[in-house]
Design a protein around this motif. Structure first.
Motif, PDB file in Angstrom:
ATOM      1  N   GLN A 163      37.316 -12.838  40.692  1.00 17.43           N
ATOM      2  CA  GLN A 163      35.857 -12.660  40.654  1.00 17.43           C
ATOM      3  C   GLN A 163      35.149 -13.912  41.160  1.00 17.43           C
ATOM      4  N   LEU A 164      35.631 -15.069  40.705  1.00 19.07           N
ATOM      5  CA  LEU A 164      34.994 -16.329  41.070  1.00 19.07           C
ATOM      6  C   LEU A 164      35.116 -16.599  42.572  1.00 19.07           C
ATOM      7  N   LEU A 165      36.271 -16.246  43.144  1.00 15.65           N
ATOM      8  CA  LEU A 165      36.504 -16.519  44.554  1.00 15.65           C
ATOM      9  C   LEU A 165      35.963 -15.429  45.471  1.00 15.65           C
ATOM     10  N   GLY A 166      35.568 -14.295  44.896  1.00 15.79           N
ATOM     11  CA  GLY A 166      35.048 -13.214  45.711  1.00 15.79           C
ATOM     12  C   GLY A 166      36.127 -12.374  46.360  1.00 15.79           C
ATOM     13  N   ILE A 167      37.313 -12.344  45.766  1.00 11.50           N
ATOM     14  CA  ILE A 167      38.429 -11.548  46.274  1.00 11.50           C
ATOM     15  C   ILE A 167      38.367 -10.164  45.633  1.00 11.50           C
ATOM     16  N   PRO A 168      38.588  -9.108  46.388  1.00 12.93           N
ATOM     17  CA  PRO A 168      38.518  -7.764  45.814  1.00 12.93           C
ATOM     18  C   PRO A 168      39.426  -7.602  44.601  1.00 12.93           C
ATOM     19  N   GLU A 169      38.867  -7.044  43.535  1.00 11.87           N
ATOM     20  CA  GLU A 169      39.601  -6.890  42.285  1.00 11.87           C
ATOM     21  C   GLU A 169      40.889  -6.097  42.459  1.00 11.87           C
ATOM     22  N   GLU A 170      40.853  -5.102  43.339  1.00 13.78           N
ATOM     23  CA  GLU A 170      42.037  -4.254  43.509  1.00 13.78           C
ATOM     24  C   GLU A 170      43.206  -4.991  44.166  1.00 13.78           C
ATOM     25  N   ASP A 171      42.944  -6.169  44.716  1.00 15.39           N
ATOM     26  CA  ASP A 171      44.013  -6.946  45.344  1.00 15.39           C
ATOM     27  C   ASP A 171      44.653  -7.931  44.377  1.00 15.39           C
ATOM     28  N   GLY A 172      44.184  -7.965  43.145  1.00 13.10           N
ATOM     29  CA  GLY A 172      44.652  -8.954  42.184  1.00 13.10           C
ATOM     30  C   GLY A 172      46.149  -8.911  41.938  1.00 13.10           C
ATOM     31  N   GLU A 173      46.711  -7.705  41.774  1.00 14.27           N
ATOM     32  CA  GLU A 173      48.137  -7.594  41.474  1.00 14.27           C
ATOM     33  C   GLU A 173      48.983  -8.150  42.608  1.00 14.27           C
ATOM     34  N   ARG A 174      48.601  -7.841  43.850  1.00  9.89           N
ATOM     35  CA  ARG A 174      49.343  -8.385  44.990  1.00  9.89           C
ATOM     36  C   ARG A 174      49.246  -9.904  45.028  1.00  9.89           C
ATOM     37  N   LEU A 175      48.055 -10.419  44.764  1.00  6.58           N
ATOM     38  CA  LEU A 175      47.885 -11.871  44.778  1.00  6.58           C
ATOM     39  C   LEU A 175      48.740 -12.539  43.708  1.00  6.58           C
ATOM     40  N   HIS A 176      48.805 -11.933  42.536  1.00  8.78           N
ATOM     41  CA  HIS A 176      49.644 -12.487  41.472  1.00  8.78           C
ATOM     42  C   HIS A 176      51.099 -12.520  41.908  1.00  8.78           C
ATOM     43  N   HIS A 177      51.582 -11.432  42.467  1.00  7.80           N
ATOM     44  CA  HIS A 177      52.975 -11.379  42.923  1.00  7.80           C
ATOM     45  C   HIS A 177      53.232 -12.435  43.989  1.00  7.80           C
ATOM     46  N   TRP A 178      52.367 -12.505  44.980  1.00  8.79           N
ATOM     47  CA  TRP A 178      52.564 -13.470  46.050  1.00  8.79           C
ATOM     48  C   TRP A 178      52.497 -14.906  45.533  1.00  8.79           C
ATOM     49  N   SER A 179      51.566 -15.178  44.632  1.00 10.27           N
ATOM     50  CA  SER A 179      51.430 -16.530  44.096  1.00 10.27           C
ATOM     51  C   SER A 179      52.675 -16.925  43.298  1.00 10.27           C
ATOM     52  N   THR A 180      53.188 -15.988  42.505  1.00  8.90           N
ATOM     53  CA  THR A 180      54.408 -16.256  41.744  1.00  8.90           C
ATOM     54  C   THR A 180      55.580 -16.526  42.677  1.00  8.90           C
ATOM     55  N   GLN A 181      55.666 -15.758  43.751  1.00  8.18           N
ATOM     56  CA  GLN A 181      56.739 -15.962  44.725  1.00  8.18           C
ATOM     57  C   GLN A 181      56.595 -17.304  45.437  1.00  8.18           C
ATOM     58  N   LYS A 182      55.364 -17.694  45.728  1.00  9.11           N
ATOM     59  CA  LYS A 182      55.137 -19.012  46.339  1.00  9.11           C
ATOM     60  C   LYS A 182      55.630 -20.120  45.421  1.00  9.11           C
ATOM     61  N   MET A 183      55.311 -20.012  44.134  1.00  8.84           N
ATOM     62  CA  MET A 183      55.758 -21.027  43.184  1.00  8.84           C
ATOM     63  C   MET A 183      57.282 -21.058  43.078  1.00  8.84           C
ATOM     64  N   ALA A 184      57.907 -19.897  43.104  1.00  7.08           N
ATOM     65  CA  ALA A 184      59.366 -19.847  43.054  1.00  7.08           C
ATOM     66  C   ALA A 184      59.976 -20.465  44.303  1.00  7.08           C
ATOM     67  N   LEU A 185      59.401 -20.180  45.454  1.00  4.66           N
ATOM     68  CA  LEU A 185      59.887 -20.729  46.717  1.00  4.66           C
ATOM     69  C   LEU A 185      59.805 -22.249  46.717  1.00  4.66           C
ATOM     70  N   GLN A 186      58.761 -22.753  46.115  1.00  2.53           N
ATOM     71  CA  GLN A 186      58.496 -24.188  46.138  1.00  2.53           C
ATOM     72  C   GLN A 186      59.289 -24.950  45.091  1.00  2.53           C
ATOM     73  N   TRP A 187      59.431 -24.381  43.886  1.00  4.72           N
ATOM     74  CA  TRP A 187      59.912 -25.166  42.758  1.00  4.72           C
ATOM     75  C   TRP A 187      61.144 -24.590  42.044  1.00  4.72           C
ATOM     76  N   SER A 188      61.687 -23.481  42.534  1.00  6.62           N
ATOM     77  CA  SER A 188      62.819 -22.865  41.837  1.00  6.62           C
ATOM     78  C   SER A 188      64.091 -22.962  42.661  1.00  6.62           C
ATOM     79  N   ARG A 189      65.182 -22.539  42.036  1.00  2.00           N
ATOM     80  CA  ARG A 189      66.433 -22.311  42.743  1.00  2.00           C
ATOM     81  C   ARG A 189      66.638 -20.804  42.841  1.00  2.00           C
ATOM     82  N   LEU A 190      66.779 -20.308  44.051  1.00  2.00           N
ATOM     83  CA  LEU A 190      66.865 -18.874  44.273  1.00  2.00           C
ATOM     84  C   LEU A 190      68.182 -18.520  44.954  1.00  2.00           C
ATOM     85  N   ASP A 191      68.694 -17.346  44.609  1.00  2.75           N
ATOM     86  CA  ASP A 191      69.876 -16.891  45.336  1.00  2.75           C
ATOM     87  C   ASP A 191      69.433 -16.455  46.732  1.00  2.75           C
TER      88      ASP A 191
END
Length: 418
Positions: A163-191
């Motif tokens: 809401q604060l950034l003006g991003i469509p509410e219906e895109d929230g779930e995708r953004l959460h998934h992508w953001s979580t994946q970005k954090m995993a890519l950056q800071w995790s160990r992945l198979d």
């Protein structure tokens, strides 16, 4: 810059946020590090780790020696198949948030964000935050419980940041998934398979934001993205699409990932001690103090810096170009600063000097929003679910991540008061 492994590591101490049991229960290791090796080299994260409060404040304050630039790059060079996917996206060196900037560029972006995230604007979100919290809690109460992480903790801050950034509410779930994946890519160990999938999600995240930015350039609508397209840096140049993508990614991640973890970790600790929970329910005026104490006791994130010159801390020679992690959850449990530092004490009050949001010129610009979200969440829980408790047999497990403490789930039951 590559940094050689030091030869003076403490043999019996090994900081590895990926290994078990340390990943789920790091507190004994943190304590030993503070006592015996307050500056310790970690092979697992290829960085020096700092655990004492006094050293943490020194590093945060010395922005000339301990720099943002280059500090938040991925822990390891990705394998070729991952690099091939990432190469289809935007230039990685340009995808920088305020956490990657120093000097005039950082100051300009921060001033811009401060003009948007004013105390008045953030304060005006408090009623909306409470309404969202109540709406999220209602089905959990009806069902007699659930997973607080999945059902509540990420949804509240995500709704507010979009809401604060003006991003469509219906895109929230995708953004959460992508953001979580970005954090995993950056800071995790992945198979290998998960690593490639995370890289593709990261590129999809970039493409979504590029499309949004280009639409706002063509037709501004007065939101944060539109404002970014109008921003000029100190040399009067506009930000490129890639630079705006980096800033937006940083805001989306900081605006909900860290708060998700703060809410989950605080509730977990609170419900471990039902007598403390009951005291908060009996006296909701304790909630502001609970918010600060939760931020202190289970600070959800660390701070990363890279040295601009060689520096000595506690007899350890840290070379120029070395990465340093200020382990805030350990520093905020320093008994030299906080009496009974390992105890959740909601009576410490809202005014105490934890470092969960950093200090100085890099102080978290979203701190006010996180506090509003914490207050709304716990006020909602106190009024709507005073009988909440940990599910029988619940054992906390954490995701492997070098930068944030992610509870995988927090299963709770909601019934009548005992």
């Amino acid at each position: 810059m590559a940094v050689d492994k030091p030869s003076d590591a403490v043999p019996h101490l090994n900081y590895d946020p990926f290994s078990l049991p340390q990943r789920d229960h790091p507190y004994p290791v943190w304590s030993a590090m503070r006592d015996e090796a307050p500056v310790l080299w970690s092979d697992a994260i290829n960085a020096w780790v700092v655990t004492r409060y006094a050293d943490a404040t020194r590093i945060i304050a010395d922005t000339e020696t301990f720099r943002n630039e280059g500090s938040t790059r991925s822990l390891a060079t990705p394998p070729r198949e991952v690099s091939d996917v990432l190469a289809t996206g935007l230039p990685r060196d340009e995808l920088r948030s305020t956490q990657d900037l120093d000097g005039p560029e950082h100051a300009r972006i921060r001033k811009f964000l401060a003009a948007i995230l004013t105390p008045r604007r953030i304060g005006g979100l408090a009623p909306r935050a409470r309404q969202i919290a109540d709406d999220l809690l209602a089905p959990m109460v009806e069902q007699g419980g659930g997973d607080f992480v999945a059902d509540f903790a990420y949804r509240l801050p995500l709704a507010l940041i979009t809401q604060l950034l003006g991003i469509p509410e219906e895109d929230g779930e995708r953004l959460h998934h992508w953001s979580t994946q970005k954090m995993a890519l950056q800071w995790s160990r992945l198979d290998p398979q998960d690593h490639v999938r995370a890289a593709q999600d990261y590129v999809d995240f970039q493409n979504y934001l590029v499309d949004l930015i280009r639409r706002r350039r063509a037709e501004p609508i007065g939101d944060v993205v539109s404002a970014f397209t109008q921003l000029r840096m100190p040399d009067e140049r506009p930000l490129t699409d890639t630079e705006i993508v980096g800033q937006m990614m940083g805001l989306i991640a900081a605006g909900h990932e860290t708060t998700t973890n703060f809410l989950s970790l605080t509730l977990w600790r609170l419900l471990e001690h039902q007598e403390v929970w009951r005291s908060v329910c009996a006296n909701p005026a304790l909630i502001p103090g609970l918010v600060e104490e939760g931020l202190r006791l289970e600070s959800p994130a660390g701070i990363w810096r890279r040295t601009s010159r060689a520096v000595t801390l506690h007899g350890k020679e840290i070379p120029a170009g070395a990465r340093v992690q200020v382990l805030l959850p350990a520093a905020n449990r320093d008994p030299d600063v906080f009496p009974s530092a390992d105890v959740l004490d909601v009576h410490r009050g809202p005014e105490h000097p934890h470092l969960a949001f950093g200090r100085g010129i890099h102080y978290c610009i979203g701190a006010g929003l996180a506090r509003i979200e914490g207050k709304a969440a716990f006020e909602s829980l106190v009024s709507g679910a005073p009988g909440i408790r940990l599910a029988e047999g619940f054992v906390p497990h954490f995701k492997p991540n070098a930068s944030q403490r992610y509870l995988e789930r927090l299963t709770v039951e909601i019934g009548s008061l005992p």
